[in-house]
Design a protein around this motif. Structure first.
Motif, short mmCIF file in Angstrom:
data_model
loop_
_atom_site.label_atom_id
_atom_site.label_comp_id
_atom_site.label_asym_id
_atom_site.label_seq_id
_atom_site.Cartn_x
_atom_site.Cartn_y
_atom_site.Cartn_z
N VAL A 185 0.84 -1.19 0.00
CA VAL A 185 0.00 0.00 0.00
C VAL A 185 0.88 1.25 0.00
CG1 VAL A 185 -1.83 1.26 1.20
CG2 VAL A 185 -1.74 -1.25 1.34
N ALA A 186 0.54 2.19 -0.86
CA ALA A 186 1.22 3.49 -0.88
C ALA A 186 0.17 4.58 -0.94
CB ALA A 186 2.17 3.59 -2.06
N SER A 187 0.48 5.72 -0.34
CA SER A 187 -0.45 6.85 -0.34
C SER A 187 0.30 8.12 -0.74
CB SER A 187 -1.06 7.04 1.05
OG SER A 187 -1.79 5.89 1.44
N TYR A 188 -0.34 8.94 -1.55
CA TYR A 188 0.30 10.16 -2.04
C TYR A 188 -0.70 11.31 -2.00
CZ TYR A 188 3.64 6.79 -3.80
OH TYR A 188 4.55 5.78 -3.89
N ARG A 189 -0.14 12.49 -1.93
CA ARG A 189 -0.95 13.71 -2.04
C ARG A 189 -0.29 14.61 -3.08
NH1 ARG A 189 -4.53 16.78 1.38
NH2 ARG A 189 -4.42 19.02 0.96
N GLY A 227 -4.14 -5.81 -15.10
CA GLY A 227 -3.66 -7.14 -15.43
C GLY A 227 -2.68 -7.67 -14.40
N ARG A 228 -1.91 -6.78 -13.78
CA ARG A 228 -0.96 -7.16 -12.73
C ARG A 228 -1.56 -6.95 -11.34
NH1 ARG A 228 4.19 -7.80 -14.93
NH2 ARG A 228 5.05 -7.85 -12.82
N GLY A 229 -2.82 -6.50 -11.29
CA GLY A 229 -3.46 -6.27 -9.99
C GLY A 229 -3.05 -4.96 -9.34
N THR A 230 -2.49 -4.04 -10.11
CA THR A 230 -2.04 -2.75 -9.57
C THR A 230 -3.15 -1.73 -9.73
OG1 THR A 230 0.24 -3.24 -10.20
CG2 THR A 230 -0.30 -0.95 -9.69
N ARG A 257 -2.07 0.35 -4.73
CA ARG A 257 -1.92 -1.00 -4.17
C ARG A 257 -1.39 -1.93 -5.26
NH1 ARG A 257 -5.32 -1.42 0.91
NH2 ARG A 257 -6.03 0.72 1.15
N ALA A 258 -0.46 -2.82 -4.86
CA ALA A 258 0.15 -3.73 -5.83
C ALA A 258 0.65 -4.98 -5.13
CB ALA A 258 1.29 -3.04 -6.56
N TRP A 259 0.68 -6.09 -5.88
CA TRP A 259 1.17 -7.35 -5.33
C TRP A 259 2.69 -7.37 -5.25
CZ3 TRP A 259 -2.42 -9.83 -2.99
CH2 TRP A 259 -3.71 -9.92 -3.50
N GLU A 260 3.35 -6.56 -6.07
CA GLU A 260 4.80 -6.59 -6.16
C GLU A 260 5.39 -5.23 -5.83
OE1 GLU A 260 5.15 -7.56 -10.22
OE2 GLU A 260 4.46 -9.63 -9.99
N ARG A 261 6.52 -5.23 -5.12
CA ARG A 261 7.19 -3.97 -4.77
C ARG A 261 7.63 -3.23 -6.03
NH1 ARG A 261 9.26 -1.20 -0.64
NH2 ARG A 261 8.58 -2.75 0.88
N ALA A 262 8.03 -3.97 -7.06
CA ALA A 262 8.46 -3.31 -8.30
C ALA A 262 7.34 -2.46 -8.89
CB ALA A 262 8.93 -4.35 -9.31
N GLU A 263 6.11 -2.92 -8.74
CA GLU A 263 4.98 -2.15 -9.25
C GLU A 263 4.77 -0.88 -8.43
OE1 GLU A 263 2.14 -2.60 -11.94
OE2 GLU A 263 4.25 -2.75 -12.45
N LEU A 264 4.91 -0.98 -7.11
CA LEU A 264 4.80 0.22 -6.28
C LEU A 264 5.86 1.24 -6.69
CD1 LEU A 264 4.21 -1.30 -2.72
CD2 LEU A 264 2.51 -0.26 -4.22
N GLU A 265 7.07 0.75 -6.95
CA GLU A 265 8.15 1.66 -7.34
C GLU A 265 7.88 2.29 -8.70
OE1 GLU A 265 11.50 -0.92 -7.12
OE2 GLU A 265 11.63 -0.81 -4.91
N ARG A 266 7.33 1.50 -9.64
CA ARG A 266 7.00 2.05 -10.96
C ARG A 266 5.98 3.18 -10.87
NH1 ARG A 266 2.75 1.86 -14.24
NH2 ARG A 266 1.66 0.29 -13.00
N GLY A 287 4.29 11.81 0.25
CA GLY A 287 3.84 10.44 0.49
C GLY A 287 4.84 9.41 0.03
N GLY A 288 4.43 8.16 0.08
CA GLY A 288 5.29 7.06 -0.30
C GLY A 288 4.66 5.74 0.09
N VAL A 289 5.45 4.69 0.08
CA VAL A 289 4.97 3.35 0.42
C VAL A 289 4.75 3.26 1.93
CG1 VAL A 289 5.52 0.89 0.43
CG2 VAL A 289 6.15 2.31 -1.54
N ASN A 290 3.54 2.90 2.31
CA ASN A 290 3.21 2.72 3.72
C ASN A 290 3.52 1.30 4.18
OD1 ASN A 290 0.73 1.66 5.63
ND2 ASN A 290 1.54 3.63 6.30
N ARG A 291 3.16 0.32 3.37
CA ARG A 291 3.42 -1.08 3.68
C ARG A 291 3.82 -1.80 2.40
NH1 ARG A 291 -1.84 -0.84 6.75
NH2 ARG A 291 -1.37 -0.93 8.97
N GLY A 292 4.96 -2.47 2.44
CA GLY A 292 5.35 -3.28 1.30
C GLY A 292 4.44 -4.49 1.19
#
Length: 378
Positions: A185-189, A227-230, A257-266, A287-292
């Motif tokens: 989970v990541a949150s941004y403003r 397709g990747r669940g992001t 929200r994403a299943w993979e950390r790489a997707e959060l980073e993208r 903001g940023g990633v709250n939970r990997g």
């Protein structure tokens, strides 16, 4: 070397009756996230149930929010055998909810604010501990702000988990299944600056922050990859001050929200690369990633152990689920610790007024948790 002793499963109604009584006691203490008075009252009750079996607990206050921690201080227990029971006492419900939605048990179902997410899991933890002869290798942490993203408890969770070899998360089950994967989970403003002007006299001299917001919201939504669940979801926003003024400021909050950390980073890189569409407009990001993510490989060994225990005890087969919501299990899995989530009793309706718990599921679920603790301690 001391080993946990798993006592025989009784299959009596005593455990269910005790569970329902204790659950009512805990639900009848309202504990909105960060509510100091309510949380401390709930912690008093949990300490009473624990007695001295887990040793002396600590009330840890972080940024004004209390958390309850039973640390494992026995130097004879190696880290590999230590197990952390992890849960939270806070709920999403504001003070006063009990007046309109009181705790009740009807036809084997308990209802009330927070009954499923996750006060039932806390009560179940103590039912599991009753089935163990030795708990010298068990520590337990109950946080008070999980529903707000564990802002004040994150560091404490990381500290507590770092002394253990495995983490059992007592969050609600998913239709009886344990949770072996959770999205990160990541949150941004996004803040937008423009230039104010009179909307009737000279709107052309302004830079409309609301118009810029509309452009940016469409661009942000395109970052999702279903397709990747992001998922990338603009959630709340606002702009302007008066009805006859070109808006000078605007904002939008974004849930990712994403299943993979790489997707959060993208997604984060793409968000930070956004450019204004109007000359004179400006963008700022917070903001940023709250939970990997809780990735399945961090749960797989514990899942197999749980399935073996269920078969040995004659319980229903243990199935697994992956879910979009985050929990504190995401935090511990990100540390590289084996983590199994969703070990709470059966039920449904998390964060809904109809949330409920199946009282009959408690004894088997407690036996499963006790079995997991015993195997890890062996």
């Amino acid at each position: 070397m001391r080993r946990a002793l798993l006592l025989p499963l009784s299959h009596s109604s005593v455990a269910a009756e005790r569970f329902a009584h204790r659950l009512g006691q805990l639900v009848n203490i309202e504990t909105p996230s960060g509510c100091v008075k309510g949380l401390n009252s709930a912690y008093d009750l949990l300490q009473e149930w624990a007695g001295d079996r887990l040793g002396r607990p600590e009330r840890v206050i972080r940024k004004g929010v209390p958390h309850l921690h039973w640390p494992n201080t026995d130097p004879t227990v190696p880290r590999s055998r230590r197990v952390l029971l992890l849960g939270h006492a806070d709920t999403v419900w504001p003070m006063g909810t009990l007046e309109e939605n009181p705790f009740a048990v009807r036809n084997g179902r308990a209802t009330g604010p927070g009954v499923f997410d996750m006060k039932a899991g806390l009560v179940l933890a103590f039912e599991a501990l009753r089935q163990l002869g030795d708990v010298a290798h068990v520590s337990m942490l109950v946080s008070g702000d999980e529903e707000r993203g564990s802002i004040t408890s994150r560091a404490l969770i990381e500290e507590a988990a770092s002394t253990c070899g495995a983490v059992l998360v007592l969050e609600p089950s998913q239709d009886g299944a344990v949770k072996t994967a959770r999205k990160g989970v990541a949150s941004y403003r996004l803040g937008i600056s423009g230039r104010a002007a009179h909307a009737g006299l000279e709107p052309e001299n302004g830079v409309n922050a609301l118009t810029e917001l509309a452009h940016q919201v469409l661009s942000i939504s395109e970052l999702a990859d279903l397709g990747r669940g992001t998922t990338v979801t603009p959630t709340t926003g606002g702009a302007g001050t008066t009805v006859n003024t070109v808006p000078e400021q605007a904002f939008v909050n974004v849930d990712v929200r994403a299943w993979e950390r790489a997707e959060l980073e993208r997604v984060e890189q793409s968000l930070r690369a956004l450019q204004p569409r109007q000359p004179g407009a400006g963008l700022t990001f917070e903001g940023g990633v709250n939970r990997g993510p809780l990735e399945r490989e961090m749960s797989l060994d514990l899942l197999r152990t749980a399935q073996d225990i269920a078969e040995r005890l004659g319980l229903e087969p243990i199935t697994e689920a992956r879910v979009g919501g985050g929990s504190d299990g995401n935090i511990t899995a990100s540390l590289g610790l084996p983590t199994l989530d969703g070990l709470g009793p059966d039920g449904g309706g998390a964060h809904a007024r109809h949330e409920w718990v199946d009282i009959a599921s408690v004894e088997d679920r407690a036996a499963l948790v006790a079995g997991l603790i015993a195997v890890r301690a062996a």
